[in-house]
Design a protein around this motif. Structure first.
Motif, PDB file in Angstrom:
ATOM      1  N   GLU A  42       0.847  -1.186   0.000  1.00 50.68           N
ATOM      2  CA  GLU A  42       0.000   0.000   0.000  1.00 50.68           C
ATOM      3  C   GLU A  42       0.887   1.242   0.000  1.00 50.68           C
ATOM      4  O   GLU A  42       1.108   1.871   1.032  1.00 50.68           O
ATOM      5  N   ALA A  43       1.394   1.609  -1.147  1.00 52.33           N
ATOM      6  CA  ALA A  43       2.376   2.693  -1.264  1.00 52.33           C
ATOM      7  C   ALA A  43       1.767   4.066  -0.986  1.00 52.33           C
ATOM      8  O   ALA A  43       2.384   4.909  -0.335  1.00 52.33           O
ATOM      9  N   GLU A  44       0.570   4.289  -1.479  1.00 51.91           N
ATOM     10  CA  GLU A  44      -0.068   5.611  -1.336  1.00 51.91           C
ATOM     11  C   GLU A  44      -0.348   5.935   0.126  1.00 51.91           C
ATOM     12  O   GLU A  44      -0.254   7.085   0.540  1.00 51.91           O
ATOM     13  N   ARG A  45      -0.664   4.921   0.929  1.00 51.93           N
ATOM     14  CA  ARG A  45      -0.998   5.146   2.337  1.00 51.93           C
ATOM     15  C   ARG A  45       0.199   5.029   3.269  1.00 51.93           C
ATOM     16  O   ARG A  45       0.055   5.198   4.472  1.00 51.93           O
ATOM     17  N   SER A  46       1.362   4.716   2.728  1.00 54.42           N
ATOM     18  CA  SER A  46       2.539   4.472   3.555  1.00 54.42           C
ATOM     19  C   SER A  46       3.030   5.757   4.230  1.00 54.42           C
ATOM     20  O   SER A  46       3.334   6.733   3.544  1.00 54.42           O
ATOM     21  N   PRO A  47       3.141   5.773   5.552  1.00 53.26           N
ATOM     22  CA  PRO A  47       3.636   6.970   6.239  1.00 53.26           C
ATOM     23  C   PRO A  47       5.161   7.100   6.166  1.00 53.26           C
ATOM     24  O   PRO A  47       5.708   8.153   6.467  1.00 53.26           O
ATOM     25  N   ASN A  48       5.848   6.034   5.752  1.00 52.91           N
ATOM     26  CA  ASN A  48       7.310   6.033   5.730  1.00 52.91           C
ATOM     27  C   ASN A  48       7.896   6.711   4.500  1.00 52.91           C
ATOM     28  O   ASN A  48       9.083   7.023   4.483  1.00 52.91           O
ATOM     29  N   LEU A  49       7.088   6.908   3.461  1.00 51.27           N
ATOM     30  CA  LEU A  49       7.594   7.473   2.211  1.00 51.27           C
ATOM     31  C   LEU A  49       7.103   8.909   2.033  1.00 51.27           C
ATOM     32  O   LEU A  49       5.945   9.221   2.308  1.00 51.27           O
ATOM     33  N   THR A  50       7.989   9.769   1.556  1.00 52.75           N
ATOM     34  CA  THR A  50       7.592  11.152   1.283  1.00 52.75           C
ATOM     35  C   THR A  50       6.808  11.215  -0.023  1.00 52.75           C
ATOM     36  O   THR A  50       6.794  10.260  -0.805  1.00 52.75           O
ATOM     37  N   ASP A  51       6.176  12.363  -0.262  1.00 50.62           N
ATOM     38  CA  ASP A  51       5.387  12.520  -1.486  1.00 50.62           C
ATOM     39  C   ASP A  51       6.254  12.426  -2.736  1.00 50.62           C
ATOM     40  O   ASP A  51       5.830  11.858  -3.747  1.00 50.62           O
ATOM     41  N   ALA A  52       7.456  12.976  -2.677  1.00 49.56           N
ATOM     42  CA  ALA A  52       8.354  12.928  -3.834  1.00 49.56           C
ATOM     43  C   ALA A  52       8.753  11.483  -4.147  1.00 49.56           C
ATOM     44  O   ALA A  52       8.788  11.078  -5.320  1.00 49.56           O
ATOM     45  N   VAL A  53       9.014  10.706  -3.114  1.00 50.65           N
ATOM     46  CA  VAL A  53       9.378   9.300  -3.304  1.00 50.65           C
ATOM     47  C   VAL A  53       8.190   8.531  -3.872  1.00 50.65           C
ATOM     48  O   VAL A  53       8.345   7.696  -4.765  1.00 50.65           O
ATOM     49  N   LYS A  54       6.983   8.837  -3.391  1.00 52.00           N
ATOM     50  CA  LYS A  54       5.777   8.165  -3.901  1.00 52.00           C
ATOM     51  C   LYS A  54       5.560   8.474  -5.379  1.00 52.00           C
ATOM     52  O   LYS A  54       5.171   7.593  -6.149  1.00 52.00           O
ATOM     53  N   LYS A  55       5.834   9.719  -5.787  1.00 47.03           N
ATOM     54  CA  LYS A  55       5.698  10.084  -7.206  1.00 47.03           C
ATOM     55  C   LYS A  55       6.674   9.300  -8.075  1.00 47.03           C
ATOM     56  O   LYS A  55       6.306   8.759  -9.120  1.00 47.03           O
ATOM     57  N   ARG A  56       7.935   9.249  -7.615  1.00 47.51           N
ATOM     58  CA  ARG A  56       8.945   8.511  -8.380  1.00 47.51           C
ATOM     59  C   ARG A  56       8.619   7.023  -8.395  1.00 47.51           C
ATOM     60  O   ARG A  56       8.798   6.343  -9.412  1.00 47.51           O
ATOM     61  N   LEU A  57       8.114   6.516  -7.281  1.00 48.54           N
ATOM     62  CA  LEU A  57       7.749   5.108  -7.183  1.00 48.54           C
ATOM     63  C   LEU A  57       6.614   4.774  -8.151  1.00 48.54           C
ATOM     64  O   LEU A  57       6.633   3.729  -8.805  1.00 48.54           O
ATOM     65  N   LYS A  58       5.654   5.667  -8.262  1.00 47.08           N
ATOM     66  CA  LYS A  58       4.537   5.454  -9.187  1.00 47.08           C
ATOM     67  C   LYS A  58       5.035   5.392 -10.624  1.00 47.08           C
ATOM     68  O   LYS A  58       4.607   4.547 -11.405  1.00 47.08           O
TER      69      LYS A  58
END
Length: 139
Positions: A42-58
């Motif tokens: 559940e990447a979008e709900r993960s509190p451990n990742l910043t928004d920038a990391v989530k964008k790159r991950l997507k």
């Protein structure tokens, strides 16, 4: 728990594993044992990742990213369920590690005068070679 780096650890509630039968060769083992692993993070709900990391991950995940913001990784390489679990977790960890690295900003530069002149000289020479390929007039 899945340790990504010294700072980032993914909690158990963020990861969901489901098992199914593998496709491909393997004899009766394929027909009776559920060795394929589908790991859902559940990447979008993960509190451990910043928004920038989530964008790159997507962007890196591509079609493995679902509409509800999860990453689904399927592993069915081996006949062992435990080894397939390890492979899926390794793949997820590598994907998140790749997203943690911020790309360098490109600094726009101008081509040097020498490189511009060399390019134009090469274009002129190439044009002259091509011009010599034309038909010969009989005069």
């Amino acid at each position: 728990m899945l340790r990504i780096s010294e700072d980032i650890v993914l909690a158990d509630w963020e990861l969901t594993e489901s098992f199914s039968r593998s496709s491909g060769p393997g004899g009766q083992n394929v027909n009776k044992v559920e060795t394929a692993v589908e790991l859902r993070f559940e990447a979008e709900r993960s509190p451990n990742l910043t928004d920038a990391v989530k964008k790159r991950l997507k962007r890196l995940a591509g079609r493995r990213w679902t509409l509800d913001g999860a990453i689904v990784i399927r592993a069915e390489e081996t006949r062992s369920q435990a080894r397939n679990r390890e492979i899926a977790r390794e793949r997820l960890a590598e994907l998140v590690r790749a997203a943690l690295v911020a790309p360098k900003r490109r600094i726009a530069t101008k081509p040097t005068l020498g490189s511009q002149r060399r390019r134009l000289a090469a274009k002129t020479a190439r044009g002259q070679v091509k011009a010599l390929r034309g038909k010969i007039d009989d005069e």
